[in-house]
Scaffold this motif. Structure first.
Motif, PDB file in Angstrom:
ATOM      1  N   THR A   1       1.094  -0.993  -0.294  1.00 55.57           N
ATOM      2  CA  THR A   1       0.080  -0.166   0.178  1.00 55.57           C
ATOM      3  C   THR A   1       0.868   1.014   0.290  1.00 55.57           C
ATOM      4  O   THR A   1       1.726   0.922   0.054  1.00 55.57           O
ATOM      5  N   SER A   2       0.513   2.284  -0.511  1.00 57.03           N
ATOM      6  CA  SER A   2       1.472   3.740  -0.214  1.00 57.03           C
ATOM      7  C   SER A   2       0.551   4.411   1.009  1.00 57.03           C
ATOM      8  O   SER A   2      -0.737   4.270   1.311  1.00 57.03           O
ATOM      9  N   GLU A   3       1.088   5.537   1.486  1.00 52.13           N
ATOM     10  CA  GLU A   3       0.852   6.078   2.821  1.00 52.13           C
ATOM     11  C   GLU A   3      -0.663   6.345   2.731  1.00 52.13           C
ATOM     12  O   GLU A   3      -1.060   6.343   3.943  1.00 52.13           O
ATOM     13  N   ARG A   4      -0.994   7.308   1.789  1.00 53.34           N
ATOM     14  CA  ARG A   4      -2.608   7.468   1.696  1.00 53.34           C
ATOM     15  C   ARG A   4      -3.266   7.085   1.595  1.00 53.34           C
ATOM     16  O   ARG A   4      -4.306   7.627   2.047  1.00 53.34           O
ATOM     17  N   ASP A   5      -3.222   5.687   1.270  1.00 49.94           N
ATOM     18  CA  ASP A   5      -4.054   4.737   0.718  1.00 49.94           C
ATOM     19  C   ASP A   5      -4.947   4.579   2.505  1.00 49.94           C
ATOM     20  O   ASP A   5      -4.715   4.559   3.533  1.00 49.94           O
ATOM     21  N   CYS A   6      -6.221   4.950   1.773  1.00 50.87           N
ATOM     22  CA  CYS A   6      -6.825   4.492   3.356  1.00 50.87           C
ATOM     23  C   CYS A   6      -8.216   3.870   3.178  1.00 50.87           C
ATOM     24  O   CYS A   6      -9.006   3.825   3.571  1.00 50.87           O
ATOM     25  N   VAL A   7      -8.653   3.654   1.572  1.00 48.81           N
ATOM     26  CA  VAL A   7     -10.153   2.994   1.469  1.00 48.81           C
ATOM     27  C   VAL A   7      -9.264   1.631   1.418  1.00 48.81           C
ATOM     28  O   VAL A   7      -8.752   1.404   0.551  1.00 48.81           O
ATOM     29  N   PHE A   8     -10.502   0.361   2.479  1.00 45.58           N
ATOM     30  CA  PHE A   8      -9.928  -0.980   1.270  1.00 45.58           C
ATOM     31  C   PHE A   8     -11.255  -1.184   1.052  1.00 45.58           C
ATOM     32  O   PHE A   8     -12.290  -2.262   2.166  1.00 45.58           O
ATOM     33  N   ILE A   9     -11.357  -2.202  -0.058  1.00 40.50           N
ATOM     34  CA  ILE A   9     -12.694  -2.849  -0.657  1.00 40.50           C
ATOM     35  C   ILE A   9     -12.046  -4.729  -0.628  1.00 40.50           C
ATOM     36  O   ILE A   9     -11.187  -4.989  -1.567  1.00 40.50           O
ATOM     37  N   THR A  10     -13.206  -4.870   0.808  1.00 41.12           N
ATOM     38  CA  THR A  10     -12.367  -6.989   0.468  1.00 41.12           C
ATOM     39  C   THR A  10     -13.722  -7.698  -0.209  1.00 41.12           C
ATOM     40  O   THR A  10     -13.742  -8.667  -0.162  1.00 41.12           O
ATOM     41  N   GLY A  11     -14.595  -6.853  -0.997  1.00 39.39           N
ATOM     42  CA  GLY A  11     -15.748  -7.889  -1.119  1.00 39.39           C
ATOM     43  C   GLY A  11     -16.028  -7.234  -2.365  1.00 39.39           C
ATOM     44  O   GLY A  11     -16.671  -5.429  -1.954  1.00 39.39           O
ATOM     45  N   ARG A  12     -16.222  -7.828  -3.871  1.00 38.84           N
ATOM     46  CA  ARG A  12     -17.346  -6.980  -4.566  1.00 38.84           C
ATOM     47  C   ARG A  12     -17.728  -7.549  -5.792  1.00 38.84           C
ATOM     48  O   ARG A  12     -17.360  -9.149  -6.208  1.00 38.84           O
ATOM     49  N   SER A  13     -18.330  -7.124  -6.401  1.00 34.09           N
ATOM     50  CA  SER A  13     -19.499  -8.149  -7.292  1.00 34.09           C
ATOM     51  C   SER A  13     -19.652  -7.439  -8.791  1.00 34.09           C
ATOM     52  O   SER A  13     -20.028  -8.573  -9.262  1.00 34.09           O
ATOM     53  N   GLY A  14     -19.006  -6.892  -8.841  1.00 37.93           N
ATOM     54  CA  GLY A  14     -18.484  -6.109 -10.397  1.00 37.93           C
ATOM     55  C   GLY A  14     -17.658  -4.672 -10.163  1.00 37.93           C
ATOM     56  O   GLY A  14     -16.773  -4.817  -9.139  1.00 37.93           O
ATOM     57  N   ASN A  15     -17.532  -4.208 -11.222  1.00 36.43           N
ATOM     58  CA  ASN A  15     -15.975  -3.627 -10.892  1.00 36.43           C
ATOM     59  C   ASN A  15     -16.456  -1.787 -10.474  1.00 36.43           C
ATOM     60  O   ASN A  15     -15.683  -1.054 -10.037  1.00 36.43           O
ATOM     61  N   ARG A  16     -17.965  -1.951 -10.694  1.00 34.91           N
ATOM     62  CA  ARG A  16     -18.453  -0.436  -9.808  1.00 34.91           C
ATOM     63  C   ARG A  16     -18.581  -0.162  -9.413  1.00 34.91           C
ATOM     64  O   ARG A  16     -18.240  -1.496  -7.560  1.00 34.91           O
ATOM     65  N   PRO A  17     -18.051   0.758  -8.273  1.00 37.06           N
ATOM     66  CA  PRO A  17     -18.306   1.384  -6.593  1.00 37.06           C
ATOM     67  C   PRO A  17     -19.364   0.762  -6.386  1.00 37.06           C
ATOM     68  O   PRO A  17     -20.170   0.032  -5.287  1.00 37.06           O
ATOM     69  N   GLU A  18     -20.833   1.285  -7.016  1.00 42.83           N
ATOM     70  CA  GLU A  18     -21.684   0.562  -6.194  1.00 42.83           C
ATOM     71  C   GLU A  18     -21.488  -1.090  -6.242  1.00 42.83           C
ATOM     72  O   GLU A  18     -22.956  -1.491  -5.825  1.00 42.83           O
ATOM     73  N   ASN A  19     -21.072  -1.872  -7.330  1.00 42.15           N
ATOM     74  CA  ASN A  19     -20.726  -3.060  -6.508  1.00 42.15           C
ATOM     75  C   ASN A  19     -20.049  -3.068  -5.761  1.00 42.15           C
ATOM     76  O   ASN A  19     -19.836  -5.026  -5.350  1.00 42.15           O
ATOM     77  N   ILE A  20     -19.544  -2.606  -4.502  1.00 38.92           N
ATOM     78  CA  ILE A  20     -18.800  -2.507  -4.074  1.00 38.92           C
ATOM     79  C   ILE A  20     -19.721  -3.532  -2.632  1.00 38.92           C
ATOM     80  O   ILE A  20     -20.768  -3.191  -2.137  1.00 38.92           O
ATOM     81  N   THR A  21     -19.020  -4.836  -1.860  1.00 41.96           N
ATOM     82  CA  THR A  21     -20.031  -5.494  -1.465  1.00 41.96           C
ATOM     83  C   THR A  21     -20.170  -5.600   0.357  1.00 41.96           C
ATOM     84  O   THR A  21     -20.539  -5.676   1.379  1.00 41.96           O
ATOM     85  N   SER A  22     -18.325  -5.223   0.451  1.00 36.12           N
ATOM     86  CA  SER A  22     -17.823  -5.535   1.871  1.00 36.12           C
ATOM     87  C   SER A  22     -16.316  -4.342   1.444  1.00 36.12           C
ATOM     88  O   SER A  22     -16.366  -4.351   1.152  1.00 36.12           O
ATOM     89  N   GLY A  23     -15.973  -3.621   2.739  1.00 34.63           N
ATOM     90  CA  GLY A  23     -14.751  -3.359   2.609  1.00 34.63           C
ATOM     91  C   GLY A  23     -15.338  -1.795   3.995  1.00 34.63           C
ATOM     92  O   GLY A  23     -16.074  -2.031   4.662  1.00 34.63           O
ATOM     93  N   PHE A  24     -13.981  -1.207   4.351  1.00 31.09           N
ATOM     94  CA  PHE A  24     -13.726   0.000   5.338  1.00 31.09           C
ATOM     95  C   PHE A  24     -12.783   1.054   4.976  1.00 31.09           C
ATOM     96  O   PHE A  24     -11.955   1.179   4.010  1.00 31.09           O
ATOM     97  N   ILE A  25     -13.390   2.040   5.247  1.00 34.30           N
ATOM     98  CA  ILE A  25     -12.309   3.028   5.325  1.00 34.30           C
ATOM     99  C   ILE A  25     -11.457   2.936   6.922  1.00 34.30           C
ATOM    100  O   ILE A  25     -12.241   3.334   7.988  1.00 34.30           O
TER     101      ILE A  25
END
Ligand SMILES: Nc1ncnc2c1ncn2[C@@H]1O[C@H](COP(=O)(O)OP(=O)(O)OP(=O)(O)O)[C@@H](O)[C@H]1O
Ligand code: SF4
Ligand code: SF4
Ligand SMILES: [Mg+2]
Lengths: 455, 447
Positions: A155-179
């Protein structure tokens, strides 16, 4: 099982709203390092109130400020700390707005084995660093959220959004993750603080600007976080003041903070906090400066708001009566550590840690007439690593091991999730057995306890 | 001694009762601030005519919300504040009449401990100097004797002799409060006013100070006036309690009785507002609305009438819905508030320009309060009339109509003290007279 599995991912929708793991915040002064918050883990669900209680200097406010990103020099959040904000809508919004700072953990899993990564980390780490019981439970997510990914080149130092699950490529398809709140900066920080998470302080005047009318301050928040302006904003500001029980809101909206009474100011601050429709409200002694009759009004108001909006509340106070009334679950803090946690009923009916017991017994009332129980001495300043029990000097039950072994959280009753950090537990074990269990827990990793590495 | 036993007329169970001789008698005491002020304006009636006794060797608690006059009353009892009227008889002498040397000599008998151990100690003096100061002021003994006495005092309050040469900032809050107490004890007073002595302390530390105060009382036969807003502390330490509201004492009597079976509606409300350290406690709470009125503008009649949950209602509206009553109360608060609020310049200009801001917002407030309710015809027409006056910015007339129609004896006449139990407990409320229902019955019914 060393690889993060999909079952763990699917669980993530049930994850708490905020998941704080091994939060450590220290103040580096010329004289000493004060470990104001020393490895606490707390989580809060939507619609739930989690209480944090402790005496002065125990680290309650620093905990709140750390989550809010309000720790100032010489204070610093240490590496290994993690505060994950799981609210899915916010994660989606951040992933689309700050895609440069978004990490696709689900894709990285194929390339990295957590156990191998752990071997490569230079610092002292243990499962405890990640609030895990066993080394094999540590996931890639844990490693990245705690800030170890930067040096490993993942990761790089300013990364802060972590996506742990998605059902497609678009942001709406994110199924889990956190900031990851401990890694937020700049714009990302500003949008979170006061937008998704807001704080109510003990002194309402810290949040109110004396030179602007109350209405203007609410409208500013509405503009910033919801894009409302003009007539529409005024109407909403009046409605918010009404919602927090300020009569004649149409007139009062044009008044200045000094024209409000103490209780009314705190209501105005709460109205301001609500203006941004937060998911999490952190209240640091919001009623301590108020009279009991006004306190009752504010507590009632918070309860109503929570019911209506399903927000999570972290409620900080030193008042055991208030804690009993507002909390679903309680964390008792002592010298920077959470020393007991339980649902509110178990905590009051069946306290286990000697400090909690002492604290409850020193409250006057109830036992009537008798002499009050006291706890000798004062809360120590946590200025050394905790490799012993910080309560040992005052504890009526202290024994030799208490000075050399750091107590870990262990289950203390059949009640689920009732834990205490004291060498007397687990009760069913012999004293020697219990001590060695705590010692083992401390060592279970490769290293010893974290020794305050700056992030 | 036996004389006293006869007088108290009861079998004496506790040691303290045995000496029920009056130490301080307070009669119709008033302390107003800013009365002769430059502006000849209205005075702040901080203490507005209180009468009670303090018995030798007892701890009398004084409780109430901030600004109700507790500290002013405490200070007036020690003549740290000039009384506007009334008497404070201390061992027979009216100390409000004392001045100059007489007052100075009398003050040795009575001392005050302050709330905030941080600001009440001079950080540039050593602990020894601080405790010693009153001795020097009163030219008590030789320097040698003074030093000995101070060390003794430090020992009494649980500090060590070597603390003599340290500075207050080197001590914790609890220890600093001990220093303050040692200083207060220096001249061996009989009577101490303790103003929130433990409020700034953590619970576990607070318990130690409370125990210390109890020990000192036992040892030196001290009489305490214990001012606090924390009712659980008061319940623990006090023999009797006085409950204060807006410069008046609403109820006064033995602690256990008052806590377990309060008589006055204000005591009821105050007690029910305290969160109990017991999560299973079912909160049968009376939440008071609003805040205490400004003591510059106390209401007519009973001081508690603007917030009282047991307020007497006129018989013709007895059946009116509680929600409508809540609306009427809020409307009254709003009108009172407006009556006093300075109209800002901007507002006046806007009014002149024909944009009647107040007009608009009275209507809004009215809708907000009553819009969703079904109001009986008679009440509705009066409310309309009130709102019309208010829309014309005539709050005085609006309030007059409101009080005339919806008011009762609570707004019109000051209550008198009634004796409400065999121990002589007093309560200040109209509801203790025959023609009205008792406060507890009304509260049960309404809440
Ligand atoms: N800016 C700072 N610089 C140095 N030390 C600090 C700073 N802020 C807090 N601390 C220290 O951190 C520790 C925890 O303080 P914190 O304010 O969180 O306590 P608290 O539990 O909120 O206490 P209180 O009940 O008094 O509000 C204390 O030892 C305090 O002195
Ligand atoms: S670990 Fe020891 S000193 Fe600490 S609380 Fe338990 S018994 Fe007391
Ligand atoms: S006199 Fe009336 S307003 Fe005052 S306390 Fe009694 S019932 Fe309430
Ligand atoms: Mg704090």
């Amino acid at each position: 099982m060393s690889i993060e599995t999909t079952t763990q991912d699917q669980r993530s929708n049930e994850k708490p709203l905020i998941d704080v793991r091994n939060l450590q915040t220290a103040f580096f002064t010329d004289k000493e390092t004060i470990r104001a918050v020393d490895g606490i883990s707390v989580n809060i669900d939507a619609g739930e109130t989690v209480g944090i209680v402790g005496e002065s200097g125990s680290g309650k406010s620093v905990t709140a400020r750390s989550i809010m990103g309000l720790v100032e020099k010489p204070g610093q959040i240490l590496k290994g700390s993690s505060a994950r904000f799981h609210q899915l809508e916010t994660v989606k919004a951040y992933a689309s707005e700050f895609s440069d700072h978004t990490v696709e953990v689900s894709q990285l899993r194929d390339q990295h084995n957590p156990q191998d990564l752990l071997d490569r980390i230079q610092s002292d780490i243990s499962p405890e660093t990640f609030d895990r019981d066993n080394r094999s439970d540590i996931t890639l997510t844990d490693i990245l959220a705690a800030g170890y990914g930067d040096k490993l080149g993942i990761t790089s130092e300013r990364d802060c959004v972590f996506i742990t699950g998605r059902s497609g490529n678009r942001p709406e398809n994110i199924t889990s993750g956190f900031i990851e709140l401990t890694r937020l900066e700049g714009e990302m920080q500003r949008k979170m603080r006061g937008g998704r998470i807001t704080m109510v302080f003990q002194d309402p005047l810290t949040s109110l600007n004396p030179v602007f009318t109350v209405g203007n301050q609410i409208k500013e928040a509405l503009d910033l976080h919801r894009g409302l302006t003009g007539e529409e904003a005024t109407r909403e500001a009046v409605e918010l003041l009404e919602a927090v029980g300020i009569p004649d809101a149409g007139r009062r909206v044009d008044e200045y903070p000094h024209q409000f009474s103490g209780g009314m100011r705190q209501r105005a601050v709460i109205a301001m906090a609500l203006a941004c429709e937060p998911e999490l409200l952190i209240c640091d002694e919001p009623t301590t400066a108020l009279d009991v009759t006004i306190q009752a009004q504010i507590l009632e108001l918070l309860e109503e708001i929570q019911e209506e909006r399903d927000i999570g509340i972290m409620f900080i106070t030193h008042d055991m009566g208030v804690i009993a009334e507002v909390s679903d679950r309680v964390n008792v803090m002592y010298a920077g550590e959470v020393i007991e946690k339980a649902d509110v009923i178990s905590l009051f009916e069946n306290p286990k840690h000697p400090y909690t017991r002492g604290l409850l017994q020193s409250i006057p009332g109830g036992q009537g007439g008798d002499r009050l129980q006291t706890i000798e001495g004062n809360v120590p300043t946590p200025n050394e690593p905790a490799d012993y029990c910080r309560f040992a000097q005052r504890c009526p039950k202290a024994f030799d091991a208490c000075d050399v072994v750091h107590p870990k959280h262990v289950e203390v009753s059949e009640q689920n999730d009732h834990t205490a950090a004291c060498l007397l537990y687990p009760e069913e074990k012999s004293q020697a057995g219990a001590v060695s269990l705590h010692r083992e827990k401390g060592k279970a990793g490769d290293g010893d306890r974290m020794r305050g590495e700056k992030q | 001694m036996s004389q006293n036993l006869v007088e108290s007329g009861a079998e004496v169970s506790s040691d303290r009762r045995r000496e029920r001789e009056k130490l301080v008698e307070i009669r119709n005491l008033k302390t107003y601030y800013g009365e002769s002020g430059l502006f000849g304006g209205r005075p702040v009636k901080a203490v507005d005519g209180v009468s009670f006794d303090i018995f030798n060797g007892e701890t009398l608690g004084l409780v109430g919300e901030s600004g109700c006059g507790k500290t002013t009353l405490g200070r007036t009892l020690l003549q740290l504040e000039d009384a506007t009227g009334g008497e404070v008889r201390y061992d027979g002498t009216d100390i409000t009449e004392l001045s100059g040397d007489e007052l100075y000599q009398w003050r040795r008998n009575a001392q005050m401990v302050f709330q905030d151990p941080d600001s009440s100690l001079n950080d540039r003096m050593t602990v020894g100097e601080i405790v010693r100061e009153p001795l020097d002021v009163y030219e008590w003994g030789t320097p040698q004797e003074c030093r000995e006495h101070v060390k003794e005092l430090l020992d009494i309050v649980g500090l060590r002799p070597e603390h003599y040469y340290r500075y207050p900032h080197q001590f914790s809050g609890g220890q600093r409060q001990r220093i303050g107490i040692a200083r207060t004890l220096a001249l061996e007073p009989d009577f101490m006013v303790l103003d929130e002595p433990v409020s700034a302390l953590d619970v576990s530390v607070q318990a130690e100070i409370i125990n210390l105060l109890e020990d000192l009382q036992e040892e030196f036969g001290l009489t305490y006036l214990f001012i606090a807003h924390d009712l659980s502390v008061v319940q623990h330490i006090c023999d009797r309690v006085a409950v204060m509201y807006l410069g008046n004492i609403m109820e006064i009597g033995p602690t256990d009785e008052l806590f377990n079976n309060p008589a006055n509606p204000y005591t009821h409300s105050l007690l029910s507002a305290i969160p109990k350290p017991d999560p299973t406690a079912t909160a049968d709470r009376i939440t008071l609305h609003g805040t205490p009125p400004n003591p510059r503008y106390p209401p007519n009649g009973c001081p508690f009438n603007t917030r009282c949950p047991a307020r007497i209602r006129p018989p013709e509206y007895e059946q009116l819905d509680d929600e409508i009553w809540m609306g009427i109360n809020t409307l009254r608060d709003v009108l009172l508030e407006r009556q006093r609020a300075d109209r800002s310049l901007r507002e006046r200009i806007r009014e002149r320009l024909g944009r009647q801001t107040r007009f608009a917002s009275v209507d809004e407030t009215y809708d907000d309060l009553f819009g969703h309710l079904n109001i009986p015809q008679d009440a509705a027409s009066v409310l309309d009339e009130i709102v019309d006056y208010a829309a014309d910015n005539d709050e005085d007339q609006a309030l007059a109509v409101l009080t005339e129609e919806f008011g009762s004896v609570c707004e019109k006449e000051s209550p008198e003290y009634s004796t409400v139990s065999e121990t002589g407990r007093q309560s200040f409320c109209h509801r203790h007279s025959e023609e009205h229902a008792r406060p507890s019955e009304v509260l049960d019914e309404r809440y």
